[in-house]
Design a protein around this motif. Sequence first.
Motif, PDB file in Angstrom:
ATOM      1  N   ASN A 220       6.586  10.059  15.081  1.00  0.00           N
ATOM      2  CA  ASN A 220       7.159  10.210  13.744  1.00  0.00           C
ATOM      3  C   ASN A 220       6.419  11.270  12.925  1.00  0.00           C
ATOM      4  O   ASN A 220       5.231  11.510  13.145  1.00  0.00           O
ATOM      5  CB  ASN A 220       7.125   8.864  13.016  1.00  0.00           C
ATOM      6  N   PRO A 221       7.106  11.895  11.998  1.00  0.00           N
ATOM      7  CA  PRO A 221       6.480  12.941  11.181  1.00  0.00           C
ATOM      8  C   PRO A 221       5.251  12.444  10.415  1.00  0.00           C
ATOM      9  O   PRO A 221       5.159  11.261  10.047  1.00  0.00           O
ATOM     10  CB  PRO A 221       7.597  13.346  10.224  1.00  0.00           C
ATOM     11  N   VAL A 222       4.341  13.382  10.166  1.00  0.00           N
ATOM     12  CA  VAL A 222       3.091  13.100   9.455  1.00  0.00           C
ATOM     13  C   VAL A 222       2.921  14.115   8.319  1.00  0.00           C
ATOM     14  O   VAL A 222       3.116  15.310   8.515  1.00  0.00           O
ATOM     15  CB  VAL A 222       1.880  13.181  10.418  1.00  0.00           C
ATOM     16  N   ASN A 223       2.569  13.600   7.159  1.00  0.00           N
ATOM     17  CA  ASN A 223       2.255  14.434   5.995  1.00  0.00           C
ATOM     18  C   ASN A 223       3.417  15.338   5.597  1.00  0.00           C
ATOM     19  O   ASN A 223       3.311  16.562   5.596  1.00  0.00           O
ATOM     20  CB  ASN A 223       0.989  15.273   6.232  1.00  0.00           C
ATOM     21  N   LYS A 244       3.958   8.564   8.454  1.00  0.00           N
ATOM     22  CA  LYS A 244       2.769   8.222   7.670  1.00  0.00           C
ATOM     23  C   LYS A 244       2.278   9.419   6.849  1.00  0.00           C
ATOM     24  O   LYS A 244       2.615  10.569   7.129  1.00  0.00           O
ATOM     25  CB  LYS A 244       1.640   7.726   8.579  1.00  0.00           C
ATOM     26  N   ASP A 245       1.487   9.082   5.828  1.00  0.00           N
ATOM     27  CA  ASP A 245       0.802  10.067   4.988  1.00  0.00           C
ATOM     28  C   ASP A 245       1.770  10.997   4.253  1.00  0.00           C
ATOM     29  O   ASP A 245       1.484  12.181   4.067  1.00  0.00           O
ATOM     30  CB  ASP A 245      -0.187  10.903   5.815  1.00  0.00           C
ATOM     31  N   HIS A 246       2.903  10.461   3.830  1.00  0.00           N
ATOM     32  CA  HIS A 246       3.877  11.275   3.095  1.00  0.00           C
ATOM     33  C   HIS A 246       3.619  11.178   1.582  1.00  0.00           C
ATOM     34  O   HIS A 246       3.163  10.143   1.086  1.00  0.00           O
ATOM     35  CB  HIS A 246       5.308  10.823   3.387  1.00  0.00           C
ATOM     36  N   LEU A 247       3.945  12.249   0.885  1.00  0.00           N
ATOM     37  CA  LEU A 247       3.785  12.281  -0.564  1.00  0.00           C
ATOM     38  C   LEU A 247       5.038  12.890  -1.185  1.00  0.00           C
ATOM     39  O   LEU A 247       5.335  14.064  -0.987  1.00  0.00           O
ATOM     40  CB  LEU A 247       2.555  13.117  -0.944  1.00  0.00           C
ATOM     41  N   ILE A 248       5.770  12.067  -1.919  1.00  0.00           N
ATOM     42  CA  ILE A 248       7.019  12.490  -2.560  1.00  0.00           C
ATOM     43  C   ILE A 248       6.840  12.386  -4.069  1.00  0.00           C
ATOM     44  O   ILE A 248       6.320  11.386  -4.573  1.00  0.00           O
ATOM     45  CB  ILE A 248       8.205  11.604  -2.115  1.00  0.00           C
ATOM     46  N   ASN A 284      11.037   2.373   6.441  1.00  0.00           N
ATOM     47  CA  ASN A 284      10.901   1.616   7.686  1.00  0.00           C
ATOM     48  C   ASN A 284       9.731   2.167   8.509  1.00  0.00           C
ATOM     49  O   ASN A 284       9.713   3.352   8.847  1.00  0.00           O
ATOM     50  CB  ASN A 284      12.208   1.714   8.494  1.00  0.00           C
ATOM     51  N   LYS A 285       8.759   1.307   8.784  1.00  0.00           N
ATOM     52  CA  LYS A 285       7.593   1.714   9.601  1.00  0.00           C
ATOM     53  C   LYS A 285       6.990   3.004   9.055  1.00  0.00           C
ATOM     54  O   LYS A 285       6.792   3.981   9.788  1.00  0.00           O
ATOM     55  CB  LYS A 285       8.004   1.865  11.067  1.00  0.00           C
ATOM     56  N   CYS A 286       6.717   2.970   7.771  1.00  0.00           N
ATOM     57  CA  CYS A 286       6.149   4.134   7.086  1.00  0.00           C
ATOM     58  C   CYS A 286       4.865   3.684   6.381  1.00  0.00           C
ATOM     59  O   CYS A 286       4.883   2.717   5.612  1.00  0.00           O
ATOM     60  CB  CYS A 286       7.156   4.701   6.082  1.00  0.00           C
ATOM     61  N   TYR A 287       3.779   4.391   6.625  1.00  0.00           N
ATOM     62  CA  TYR A 287       2.462   3.902   6.248  1.00  0.00           C
ATOM     63  C   TYR A 287       1.699   4.904   5.377  1.00  0.00           C
ATOM     64  O   TYR A 287       1.843   6.121   5.534  1.00  0.00           O
ATOM     65  CB  TYR A 287       1.657   3.589   7.513  1.00  0.00           C
ATOM     66  N   ASP A 288       0.873   4.343   4.487  1.00  0.00           N
ATOM     67  CA  ASP A 288      -0.013   5.158   3.640  1.00  0.00           C
ATOM     68  C   ASP A 288       0.752   6.310   2.980  1.00  0.00           C
ATOM     69  O   ASP A 288       0.335   7.472   3.053  1.00  0.00           O
ATOM     70  CB  ASP A 288      -1.186   5.704   4.470  1.00  0.00           C
ATOM     71  N   SER A 289       1.840   5.977   2.335  1.00  0.00           N
ATOM     72  CA  SER A 289       2.703   6.992   1.740  1.00  0.00           C
ATOM     73  C   SER A 289       3.026   6.625   0.288  1.00  0.00           C
ATOM     74  O   SER A 289       2.779   5.495  -0.153  1.00  0.00           O
ATOM     75  CB  SER A 289       3.986   7.144   2.559  1.00  0.00           C
ATOM     76  N   PHE A 290       3.599   7.591  -0.432  1.00  0.00           N
ATOM     77  CA  PHE A 290       3.752   7.402  -1.875  1.00  0.00           C
ATOM     78  C   PHE A 290       4.973   8.150  -2.407  1.00  0.00           C
ATOM     79  O   PHE A 290       5.201   9.310  -2.058  1.00  0.00           O
ATOM     80  CB  PHE A 290       2.490   7.933  -2.573  1.00  0.00           C
ATOM     81  N   ALA A 311      10.318  -2.976   7.946  1.00  0.00           N
ATOM     82  CA  ALA A 311       9.020  -3.291   8.548  1.00  0.00           C
ATOM     83  C   ALA A 311       7.931  -2.338   8.086  1.00  0.00           C
ATOM     84  O   ALA A 311       8.151  -1.131   7.944  1.00  0.00           O
ATOM     85  CB  ALA A 311       9.143  -3.252  10.067  1.00  0.00           C
ATOM     86  N   GLY A 312       6.751  -2.875   7.817  1.00  0.00           N
ATOM     87  CA  GLY A 312       5.630  -2.059   7.382  1.00  0.00           C
ATOM     88  C   GLY A 312       4.314  -2.751   7.660  1.00  0.00           C
ATOM     89  O   GLY A 312       4.212  -3.603   8.544  1.00  0.00           O
ATOM     90  N   ASP A 313       3.281  -2.371   6.905  1.00  0.00           N
ATOM     91  CA  ASP A 313       1.949  -2.929   7.086  1.00  0.00           C
ATOM     92  C   ASP A 313       1.286  -2.981   5.716  1.00  0.00           C
ATOM     93  O   ASP A 313       1.032  -1.953   5.101  1.00  0.00           O
ATOM     94  CB  ASP A 313       1.134  -2.051   8.049  1.00  0.00           C
ATOM     95  N   LYS A 314       0.994  -4.201   5.260  1.00  0.00           N
ATOM     96  CA  LYS A 314       0.427  -4.363   3.921  1.00  0.00           C
ATOM     97  C   LYS A 314      -0.959  -3.748   3.784  1.00  0.00           C
ATOM     98  O   LYS A 314      -1.418  -3.479   2.668  1.00  0.00           O
ATOM     99  CB  LYS A 314       0.401  -5.847   3.556  1.00  0.00           C
ATOM    100  N   THR A 315      -1.643  -3.514   4.896  1.00  0.00           N
ATOM    101  CA  THR A 315      -2.955  -2.867   4.833  1.00  0.00           C
ATOM    102  C   THR A 315      -2.839  -1.344   4.761  1.00  0.00           C
ATOM    103  O   THR A 315      -3.818  -0.650   4.494  1.00  0.00           O
ATOM    104  CB  THR A 315      -3.815  -3.247   6.060  1.00  0.00           C
ATOM    105  N   LYS A 316      -1.653  -0.828   5.023  1.00  0.00           N
ATOM    106  CA  LYS A 316      -1.380   0.613   4.921  1.00  0.00           C
ATOM    107  C   LYS A 316      -0.083   0.782   4.126  1.00  0.00           C
ATOM    108  O   LYS A 316       0.946   1.195   4.670  1.00  0.00           O
ATOM    109  CB  LYS A 316      -1.267   1.230   6.320  1.00  0.00           C
ATOM    110  N   PRO A 317      -0.115   0.467   2.848  1.00  0.00           N
ATOM    111  CA  PRO A 317       1.120   0.309   2.067  1.00  0.00           C
ATOM    112  C   PRO A 317       1.862   1.607   1.782  1.00  0.00           C
ATOM    113  O   PRO A 317       1.296   2.696   1.779  1.00  0.00           O
ATOM    114  CB  PRO A 317       0.626  -0.321   0.767  1.00  0.00           C
ATOM    115  N   PHE A 318       3.140   1.444   1.518  1.00  0.00           N
ATOM    116  CA  PHE A 318       3.981   2.492   0.956  1.00  0.00           C
ATOM    117  C   PHE A 318       4.125   2.154  -0.519  1.00  0.00           C
ATOM    118  O   PHE A 318       4.711   1.140  -0.879  1.00  0.00           O
ATOM    119  CB  PHE A 318       5.348   2.519   1.646  1.00  0.00           C
ATOM    120  N   THR A 319       3.602   3.018  -1.384  1.00  0.00           N
ATOM    121  CA  THR A 319       3.562   2.740  -2.816  1.00  0.00           C
ATOM    122  C   THR A 319       4.617   3.557  -3.559  1.00  0.00           C
ATOM    123  O   THR A 319       4.759   4.753  -3.320  1.00  0.00           O
ATOM    124  CB  THR A 319       2.164   3.061  -3.392  1.00  0.00           C
ATOM    125  N   ILE A 320       5.342   2.890  -4.448  1.00  0.00           N
ATOM    126  CA  ILE A 320       6.296   3.561  -5.342  1.00  0.00           C
ATOM    127  C   ILE A 320       5.779   3.399  -6.763  1.00  0.00           C
ATOM    128  O   ILE A 320       5.612   2.280  -7.251  1.00  0.00           O
ATOM    129  CB  ILE A 320       7.702   2.954  -5.208  1.00  0.00           C
TER     130      ILE A 320
END
Length: 348
Positions: A220-223, A244-248, A284-290, A311-320
């Motif tokens: 999957n794409p990164v950053n 993972k590691d996306h910034l919007i 979906n399955k997206c981590y440490d992103s914002f 699906a995700g991971d609360k230890t590597k959250p996607f924050t809005i």
Amino acid sequence: MKYISKLFFVLAIALCSCKNEKNKDQNKNKADEVKEVFNDSSYVLEPNFPVGDARRYGVTAQTAKLGHPYTGKNRLITALDIAEEYGIEMSFPEGYYGMNLNLSSHRNLKLNFNNSEFNLIQIVQINDTLPAPENITLGGTLIAFDKLAITEANNITIDSVIIKSDKQKNLLEGRSRGCHIYHGSKDIKIKYLQVDDLGSDPIKDKYTHAALAIDGWNNNPVNVQIEKIHIKSTDRHGIYITGKDHLIGDVIIDRFGVGSSEGMDGMQDAQLGEEKEFKALWINKCYDSFIENITINEKDSKAKYTAHFDAGDKTKPFTIGNFKVINDNPKIDILEEENSGVVIEIMD
């Protein structure tokens, strides 16, 4: 006192003059270096235009498809080859080119556009035997009538892309297929992305899922960084995002889910059948992103969900940062899985 002020003024002018002369000398030296390193006489068709202007090599919106008499390739490809081989920053004029802008397997390009219109903008690795595209900068505004496709690409920077539907200008005579950032893509930066429309033809749009899709099975794409997204209308999903590691930055979705799922293929990382349950935002399955801000307009939208926090991971959250819905439609809900990992700081 007047004498001192006058002396200071004279000295300032003298210093500026020296500096300007120095800059002129430096610019002249740079120009001389370009001339010494790159003699473009074998490519020039319009010598009145400077080095780095694609028109110098016979490229306009009307002539880009024509063969270049010296290279045997079309003039657009010739200009791209010159830019890559000699490290020349190349500028392309405005207008409808009636062809694809294919940057597949190109590297180390710096190009500028002025409301330049193409069918498809493609930055992909076509197969494993060819190099992956990397270190490409696209300045100015590009317009596409099919889609923006990025796959297996690294360090791609784009100023502005507007994707429109116009069957007269789409070489497949279809509607827009949006923006797809696919597997193996890393460090993709876009300042402004606008999708005016997304089609849902049962044959032509079999693999068209979202106005913006960021996905790719097991790679999957990164950053991916996008400063502003404006989706004016999409027949299917608004945004589908994995990786993972996306910034919007700022997102506006005006209308979503207004078309058909007929003939639609399944989606990467999603359960079969979920692709037909349209959403404005699907994480979906997206981590440490914002996402900093998102505004979703439910007026005239016909999707099943405003958002699906899959699906995700609360230890590597996607924050809005700010999630806002306007013209709330009580028939459109938010679906949140127990293990989604999505955190909303402010909900309006």
